[in-house]
Design an enzyme around this catalytic site. Structure first.
Site, short mmCIF file in Angstrom:
data_model
loop_
_atom_site.label_atom_id
_atom_site.label_comp_id
_atom_site.label_asym_id
_atom_site.label_seq_id
_atom_site.Cartn_x
_atom_site.Cartn_y
_atom_site.Cartn_z
N ASP A 290 0.86 -1.17 0.00
CA ASP A 290 0.00 0.00 0.00
C ASP A 290 0.91 1.23 0.00
OD1 ASP A 290 -2.12 1.74 0.04
OD2 ASP A 290 -3.27 0.61 1.51
C1 NOJ Z 1 -4.01 3.91 0.06
C2 NOJ Z 1 -5.19 3.01 0.17
O1 NOJ Z 1 -5.15 2.30 1.39
C3 NOJ Z 1 -5.34 2.02 -0.96
O2 NOJ Z 1 -6.60 1.42 -0.87
C4 NOJ Z 1 -5.14 2.67 -2.28
O3 NOJ Z 1 -5.30 1.73 -3.31
C5 NOJ Z 1 -3.77 3.30 -2.33
N1 NOJ Z 1 -3.64 4.29 -1.28
C6 NOJ Z 1 -3.48 3.95 -3.66
O4 NOJ Z 1 -4.23 5.07 -3.84
#
Ligand code: NOJ
Length: 733
Positions: A290
């Site tokens: 993430d």
């Molecule tokens: C953080 C989020 O937790 C995740 O769901 C997302 O896909 C990523 N950022 C990318 O934007």
């Protein structure tokens, strides 16, 4: 691997053999555009300033327009980038050209984005759509999103999010299919099919990304990014299930969660990434972290510094780094000094190249001029599908005295600032929609009904206008009050401790009730709300969530009866916030909550939720009878007769739950094992039959061993998790 042909696999190997270590590590690096210049404070601070209200959204937009973005062109040219987050197709082509025509090996970039519930055509947030219990719909909406995004060069969706979520305080409950592992698994499978399976042209499919692997939905106390501790039998039987199902369905990628699970952050969790996902489940694709999560392992206190975090993540099986450049900066030295085995890098790159190959990016790296503009005007079949999904997701929670459906010529006082918004209907995580395609509730109501007058009165923020309340009461035969949450109140980093209707909206409701006119409460929100007061005093409650671009039409069609509501709750609604987490498939206790004091309950409210999982009313009623259970050597067969006893045609969601009455571990009070949607004309009946393979009647123990244990089972069938008929059978496997 990944559904590649033998020849494609050979191409991957051949490419891998020609890559330098730098180029390999480059494939493991995902970038997003960096914002440079244009303002005096760091970008993160700027976002904070917008979030806490120091600058307005408009001001933020103006600053961003004057800012420049760095798309890392030089790094791409050197083969240092494998993936980017970009949504503008012109930019996609420009950057792709650098990768394909100017880098040494010409490996295409894979562009990924958070396409969570639609791209150009936004359909309902997942918690709402899951409540349609319609797997065919889940698949079709995903297919629509895939086509629309691929036409903009986005070949990878950071979706579906399949986190089991039982705590409504957590803002991200909006993004996933709710609290149940079975419904979640069906949702996950259908989304993967919809995103990936139409391979008739490279323009029709994208790679899915299951997230957030795993346990993120169990963040302690519903506070986002918080620690997660859970018994392993809970992990295997609940939180892992939708991921396992979607891997089985062929999902190409997985995103690891931010949280730690039982002490080890998922980002560096070898047990989760390598042992469970890649080895036990046989996941052939790649895992991405993430955002910033590898660096956060230092903050977690599991890695000493960036170098240590990068090595731990890669060794654990994390194939791609989202956004920190730690892999780019440190993995080469780690390999050269012998701290990280080259086989780890090769494995990651093999997985990444295979997904790119599977997507057809090597043959079709660019977006055509025609595709770029294909969805400038949304095709009718796309907006129709967004409407169908929105209509099917609405849940009728209460309809005292049959106030609904409303007559088309009724004088309707439409109240609440949310009713007049084309933007708040969209919900968290949507990016490429356009306001011109959106239908506000006010617009939908004015289109469907003859006498609608709008009185703002108040909303989630700000004051109440008493004059407008009085005027609404004077005008309407009925008041339709659209209240709830702004779309920024759910989604990432949007946990709340108090999940009642925010701001002064309850006061507003009280005032509206005092006008003496019947009040229809239409809720627009991204999480289950605590509606104890509303349930006691407001005669009609409609849960309409954030339904996407056609929300206004969908709400109007349900209120008018043009559409008989059929949505169900994919998550339990508590009476009060302090009950969270509350969910239907809870473990049995020795003292189930009851009237007596020394039971598992709170002193200040009656036990049980307000509205249970699977609940939802309709403009007709259904009766269940003749429940029977039989067995053959391999299966149990459950049969029930469902009759439409009302005077409207409708669609019922027939739900089948199982209870394993005794086990070597305590078992849940009930678990969903099947559901079926049936359409019934008034007075008509249908026999619904469920087959339950006996092999699916077991459970995982704390060591991850699957156990089928002889004993008594209860079979429940009904229209919600609480209203069921029951039959028993003793099974010997
Ligand atoms: C953080 C989020 O937790 C995740 O769901 C997302 O896909 C990523 N950022 C990318 O934007």
């Amino acid at each position: 691997m990944n559904g590649l042909t033998k020849e494609q696999k050979q191409r991957v190997e051949e490419l891998l053999s020609r890559m330098t270590l730098d180029e390999k590590i480059g494939q493991m690096n995902q970038e997003s555009p960096s914002i440079v210049g244009g303002f005096d404070v760091p970008f993160e601070e700027l976002i904070e300033m917008m979030t806490d209200g120091r600058i307005s959204k408009e001001e933020f937009g103006r600053i961003m327009e004057s800012a420049q973005q760095d798309f890392h062109e030089d790094m791409i040219r050197e083969g240092g980038v494998g993936s980017l987050m970009v949504q503008d197709p012109v930019k996609v082509n420009e950057l792709q050209k650098i990768a394909v025509e100017e880098s040494r090996l010409g490996i295409p970039l894979i562009f990924g984005l958070d396409v969570i519930h639609g791209f150009r055509s936004v359909y309902p947030i997942a918690i709402a759509e899951a409540g349609s219990f319609d797997t065919d719909l889940f698949e079709r909406t995903a297919g629509m999103a895939a086509k629309e995004s691929r036409a903009a060069g986005v070949a990878w969706h950071f979706a579906p999010m399949v986190d089991v979520a039982r705590d409504a305080r957590w803002g991200r409950v909006s993004e996933g299919p709710g609290e149940d592992p079975f419904l979640g698994s069906e949702f996950a499978r259908a989304k993967v099919r919809g995103l990936q399976n139409d391979q008739s042209s490279t323009e029709n499919y994208v790679a899915a990304c299951l997230k957030h692997y795993v346990g993120y939905g169990a963040a302690e106390a519903g506070r986002d990014y918080n620690t997660v501790s859970m018994a392993m039998h809970v992990f295997y039987n609940n939180y892992l299930k939708p991921f396992a199902a979607a891997v089985d369905e062929g999902a190409q990628t997985v995103m690891a969660a931010f949280n730690d699970l039982n002490g080890v952050p998922c980002t560096v969790n070898e047990f989760l990434l390598r042992k469970t996902l890649k080895e036990s489940l046989g996941f052939p694709g790649f895992v991405v972290s993430d955002a910033n999560a590898i660096r956060e392992c230092v903050v977690h206190g599991i890695a000493e510094d960036d170098v240590d975090a990068g090595i731990k993540a890669a060794a654990a099986g994390m194939d791609m780094d989202m956004g920190t450049e730690i892999y780019s900066k440190h993995l080469k030295e780690a390999v050269e000094s012998g701290k990280l085995d080259i086989s780890v890098i090769d494995e990651a790159v093999r997985r990444i190249l295979s997904v790119k190959m599977w997507l057809g990016l090597f043959e079709h790296p660019y977006v055509s001029e025609e595709a770029m503009h294909r969805y400038d005007t949304l095709p009718k079949e796309h907006t129709d599908l967004a409407l169908e999904a929105a209509e099917k997701s609405i849940v009728l929670l209460k309809n005292e005295n049959h106030v609904l459906p409303l007559k088309k010529d009724a004088k309707i006082a439409l109240v609440g600032s949310l009713a007049d918004s084309r933007t708040e209907i969209i919900g968290a995580w949507a990016m490429s929609w356009q306001e011109k395609d959106c239908v506000s509730i006010r617009e939908g109501m004015e289109q469907t009904f003859e006498n609608v007058r709008y009185f703002p009165c108040g909303g989630p923020e700000g004051d109440i206008s008493m004059d407008e309340v009085i005027a609404a009461g004077d005008y309407g035969d009925v008041i339709v009050a659209v209240l709830g949450e702004l779309d920024s109140m759910s989604g990432e980093a949007s946990s709340r401790t108090d999940i009642t209707i925010p701001g002064r909206q309850r006061e507003l409701l009280e005032m509206l009730m005092h006008t003496g006119k019947p009040v229809v409460l239409v809720l627009m929100n991204g999480r289950p709300l605590a509606l104890d007061w509303e349930d006691q005093f407001v005669p009609v409650i409609v849960e309409a969530w954030h339904l996407g671009i056609r929300m206004g039409d969908a709400v109007a069609h349900v209120l008018s009866g043009d559409k008989n509501p059929e949505g169900r709750l994919s998550s339990t609604f508590p009476k009060v916030s302090g009950q969270c987490p509350v969910y239907y498939n809870a473990m049995n206790t020795g003292r189930p909550g009851s009237k007596s004091k020394f039971t598992s309950r709170y002193l200040d409210i009656a036990p049980g939720p307000l509205y249970p999982f699977g609940y939802g009313l309709s403009y007709t009623e259904y009766a269940y009878s003749e429940l029977s259970v039989t067995e053959t050597s391999a299966d149990c067969w459950v049969s029930v007769k469902v009759t439409n006893t009302g005077d409207a045609a409708g669609r019922e969601t027939v739900q089948f739950y199982l209870q394993d009455v005794t086990g070597s571990l305590v078992r849940p009070v009930k678990e969903l094992k099947g559901f079926r949607k049936i359409s019934l004309e008034p007075g008509k009946s249908e026999n619904v039959i469920f087959r339950l393979p006996k092999k699916d009647m077991g459970f995982y123990d704390n060591d991850g061993r699957y156990r089928l244990e002889d004993g008594l089972f209860r079979f429940y069938v009904g229209g919600s998790s609480e209203s069921c008929q029951m039959a028993e059978l003793r099974i010997a496997f």
